[in-house]
Design a protein around this motif. Structure first.
Motif, PDB file in Angstrom:
ATOM      1  N   LYS A  31       0.886  -1.164   0.000  1.00 22.89           N
ATOM      2  CA  LYS A  31       0.000   0.000   0.000  1.00 22.89           C
ATOM      3  C   LYS A  31       0.924   1.215   0.000  1.00 22.89           C
ATOM      4  O   LYS A  31       1.740   1.386   0.904  1.00 22.89           O
ATOM      5  N   VAL A  32       0.800   2.046  -1.019  1.00 16.60           N
ATOM      6  CA  VAL A  32       1.713   3.173  -1.210  1.00 16.60           C
ATOM      7  C   VAL A  32       0.912   4.478  -1.134  1.00 16.60           C
ATOM      8  O   VAL A  32      -0.134   4.607  -1.773  1.00 16.60           O
ATOM      9  N   ILE A  33       1.402   5.412  -0.343  1.00 15.73           N
ATOM     10  CA  ILE A  33       0.808   6.750  -0.265  1.00 15.73           C
ATOM     11  C   ILE A  33       1.848   7.715  -0.826  1.00 15.73           C
ATOM     12  O   ILE A  33       2.950   7.824  -0.285  1.00 15.73           O
ATOM     13  N   ASP A  34       1.503   8.387  -1.924  1.00 15.54           N
ATOM     14  CA  ASP A  34       2.476   9.289  -2.540  1.00 15.54           C
ATOM     15  C   ASP A  34       2.462  10.654  -1.851  1.00 15.54           C
ATOM     16  O   ASP A  34       1.702  10.895  -0.914  1.00 15.54           O
ATOM     17  N   SER A  35       3.313  11.544  -2.311  1.00 10.95           N
ATOM     18  CA  SER A  35       3.476  12.856  -1.670  1.00 10.95           C
ATOM     19  C   SER A  35       2.208  13.705  -1.737  1.00 10.95           C
ATOM     20  O   SER A  35       2.048  14.636  -0.944  1.00 10.95           O
ATOM     21  N   ASP A  36       1.300  13.405  -2.660  1.00 13.49           N
ATOM     22  CA  ASP A  36       0.026  14.123  -2.763  1.00 13.49           C
ATOM     23  C   ASP A  36      -1.085  13.472  -1.936  1.00 13.49           C
ATOM     24  O   ASP A  36      -2.227  13.930  -1.966  1.00 13.49           O
ATOM     25  N   GLY A  37      -0.771  12.387  -1.229  1.00 16.62           N
ATOM     26  CA  GLY A  37      -1.765  11.687  -0.434  1.00 16.62           C
ATOM     27  C   GLY A  37      -2.540  10.631  -1.198  1.00 16.62           C
ATOM     28  O   GLY A  37      -3.429  10.002  -0.649  1.00 16.62           O
ATOM     29  N   GLU A  38      -2.225  10.459  -2.486  1.00 20.76           N
ATOM     30  CA  GLU A  38      -2.896   9.426  -3.291  1.00 20.76           C
ATOM     31  C   GLU A  38      -2.451   8.041  -2.817  1.00 20.76           C
ATOM     32  O   GLU A  38      -1.265   7.800  -2.599  1.00 20.76           O
ATOM     33  N   VAL A  39      -3.408   7.140  -2.688  1.00 19.40           N
ATOM     34  CA  VAL A  39      -3.129   5.777  -2.237  1.00 19.40           C
ATOM     35  C   VAL A  39      -3.218   4.833  -3.435  1.00 19.40           C
ATOM     36  O   VAL A  39      -4.148   4.920  -4.234  1.00 19.40           O
ATOM     37  N   SER A  40      -2.238   3.949  -3.548  1.00 18.71           N
ATOM     38  CA  SER A  40      -2.262   2.942  -4.602  1.00 18.71           C
ATOM     39  C   SER A  40      -1.727   1.630  -4.047  1.00 18.71           C
ATOM     40  O   SER A  40      -1.203   1.579  -2.936  1.00 18.71           O
ATOM     41  N   ARG A  42       0.727  -1.651  -5.071  1.00 19.42           N
ATOM     42  CA  ARG A  42       1.749  -2.142  -5.991  1.00 19.42           C
ATOM     43  C   ARG A  42       2.088  -3.584  -5.621  1.00 19.42           C
ATOM     44  O   ARG A  42       1.930  -3.999  -4.481  1.00 19.42           O
TER      45      ARG A  42
END
Length: 75
Positions: A31-40, A42
């Protein structure tokens, strides 16, 4: 690129193989949370696993994670 072991160690993911067991491959869902808060989500896997083995391992994970009788058991 960072070895996945260090990332999993930091998350507290552990496994204790039984005597004589050889861990021959792994499929890891992240579970990845990017710098913009988007969750994806992988997926990474160890070398040597073919697409059929990866798919089978993901399916087994799905089936073993499902609640019994469609009821979540929080205990």
């Amino acid at each position: 690129m960072e070895p996945i072991g260090q990332l999993l160690d930091a998350l507290g993911v552990c496994h204790s193989p039984d005597d004589g067991e050889l861990i021959a491959g792994a499929v890891v869902l992240l579970k990845v949370i990017d710098s913009d808060g988007e969750v994806s989500v992988r997926q990474v896997s160890s070398d040597g696993l073919n697409w059929l083995e990866r798919g089978a391992m993901l399916r087994v994970a799905e089936l073993t994670e499902r609640p019994v009788n469609d009821l979540w058991d929080d205990e």
